[in-house]
Write an enzyme that holds these catalytic residues in place. Structure first.
Site, PDB file in Angstrom:
ATOM      1  N   ASP A 163       0.846  -1.197   0.000  1.00 19.61           N
ATOM      2  CA  ASP A 163       0.000   0.000   0.000  1.00 19.61           C
ATOM      3  C   ASP A 163       0.885   1.252   0.000  1.00 19.61           C
ATOM      4  O   ASP A 163       0.623   2.219  -0.722  1.00 19.61           O
ATOM      5  CB  ASP A 163      -0.917  -0.029   1.222  1.00 19.61           C
ATOM      6  N   HIS A 191      -4.975  -3.624   5.821  1.00 22.42           N
ATOM      7  CA  HIS A 191      -4.714  -3.835   4.385  1.00 22.42           C
ATOM      8  C   HIS A 191      -6.044  -4.221   3.735  1.00 22.42           C
ATOM      9  O   HIS A 191      -6.321  -5.386   3.469  1.00 22.42           O
ATOM     10  CB  HIS A 191      -3.658  -4.933   4.195  1.00 22.42           C
TER      11      HIS A 191
END
Ligand code: NAD
Ligand code: LMR
Length: 320
Positions: A163, A191
């Site tokens: 990310d 996540h």
């Protein structure tokens, strides 16, 4: 001239016949995690039905003639896989397909991480570093850490470096600046689509509307976008992020990185949850960057993702 090498390290990769491993193993064998001065023994764990395919992967690794690669072991046995291991990449588990959220995988994947957490507890090197990649990664790491009572919870982490790298990639594209020039970027939370990519402290000058309405949803939904466009979940970028995470954990960082680590209660994140934070790595430990003033927008965004982590923890109580 005789090169001088450090001691050989033992590294375990689970899901060795899968897509991510097919990229990850080559980067590890090339010395990109511990360094070009450190030979590696690789242990590949697979389920019995995929051991033959993992043997094929091991054959290809041999055929690549990596100077640092020493032994390769392929196994379906947890004790063999984790015995004395110093770094474990827990990749093996089912990926989602189109239309699923990562949390939909909890039932299929959660139990894998209780068994592996126990085996790591019982057989791994006492300083082992564990990175959970298999989804839902944060809660799978929570499960593994809770099943390893003899180890320090800080030894268990989940991957949110992908990310983080996605934010850097989007910024590089938008601003035409190499990704290495951006500092103080972080991704808080899970996540998942609820994550909070945070540019508050970053050395970038971007339009606020673009940041809030385009960058944040773009990064938070990038995994689903890759599945839609590529037809399979991300693999090479995931492997690359796994190498970055473990490399920085071992070698340390100056600037911030995002790592999902077991919370100590900082910034109102419940103690024990595995959450993405702004972190730096020092002396082989991830440390949360302290002393940040949070705006209402940041607090609300972080709280929404933490709420999701709480509900995932609730759903796996039986595995903790
Ligand atoms: P894949 O299906 O190609 O490979 C998974 C492999 O794991 C298979 O070979 C399977 O046999 C093996 N496996 C299943 N159960 C196992 C077990 N108990 N022990 C050992 N091996 C086992 O999947 P992939 O594309 O390599 O993805 C693996 C996981 O990583 C998925 O859960 C995916 O969602 C996740 N992922 C996470 C991130 C992240 O940023 N955290 C990024 C990409 C993918
Ligand atoms: C990703 O972010 O690419 C992975 O977690 C795979 C997925 O299911 O989105």
């Amino acid at each position: 001239m005789q090169e001088s090498f450090k001691a050989t390290v033992k590294i375990t990769v689970t899901g060795a016949a899968g897509n991510i491993a097919y990229s990850l193993l080559w980067r590890i064998a090339a010395g990109e995690v511990y360094g070009k001065d450190t030979p590696v023994d690789l242990t590949l764990l697979e389920i019995p039905a995929a051991v033959k395919a993992a043997e094929g992967v091991a054959m290809e690794l041999r055929d690549s003639a990596f100077p640092l690669l020493r032994d390769i072991t392929v196994t379906a046995d947890l004790e063999t896989a984790f015995s004395k291991t110093q770094a474990a990449f827990l990749v093996g588990s089912r990926p989602r397909s189109k239309g699923m959220e990562r949390a939909d995988l909890l039932t299929a994947n959660g139990a894998i991480f209780s068994a592996q957490g126990k085996a790591i507890n019982d057989f791994a090197d006492r300083d082992v570093k564990v990175l959970v990649v298999g989804n839902p990664a944060n809660t799978n790491a929570l499960i593994a850490a809770n099943n390893a009572p003899d180890l320090d919870p800080s030894q268990f982490t989940a991957m949110m470096r992908l990310d983080h790298n996605r934010v850097l990639g989007q910024l590089a594209e938008k601003l035409g600046t190499p990704s290495a020039e951006f500092e103080k970027v972080a991704v808080w939370g899970n996540h998942s689509a609820s994550q909070f990519p945070d540019l508050t402290y970053a050395n970038v000058d971007v339009d606020h509307d673009w940041y809030v309405n385009e960058l944040i949803p773009k990064v938070a939904n990038r995994g689903a976008e890759i599945i839609e466009v590529r037809g399979h979940s991300s693999a090479a970028s995931a492997a690359s992020a796994a190498v970055d995470h473990m490399h920085d954990w071992i070698h340390g960082t100056e600037d911030w990185r995002t790592a999902a680590i077991v919370s100590d209660g900082s910034y109102g994140v419940d103690e024990g949850l595995v959450c993405g934070f702004p972190t730096v790595a020092r002396d082989g430990r991830w440390e949360i960057v302290q002393g940040l003033e949070l705006s209402e927008f940041q607090k609300e965004s972080i709280a929404a993702s933490v709420e999701e982590l709480r509900s995932e923890r609730e759903a796996v109580q039986h595995l903790l």
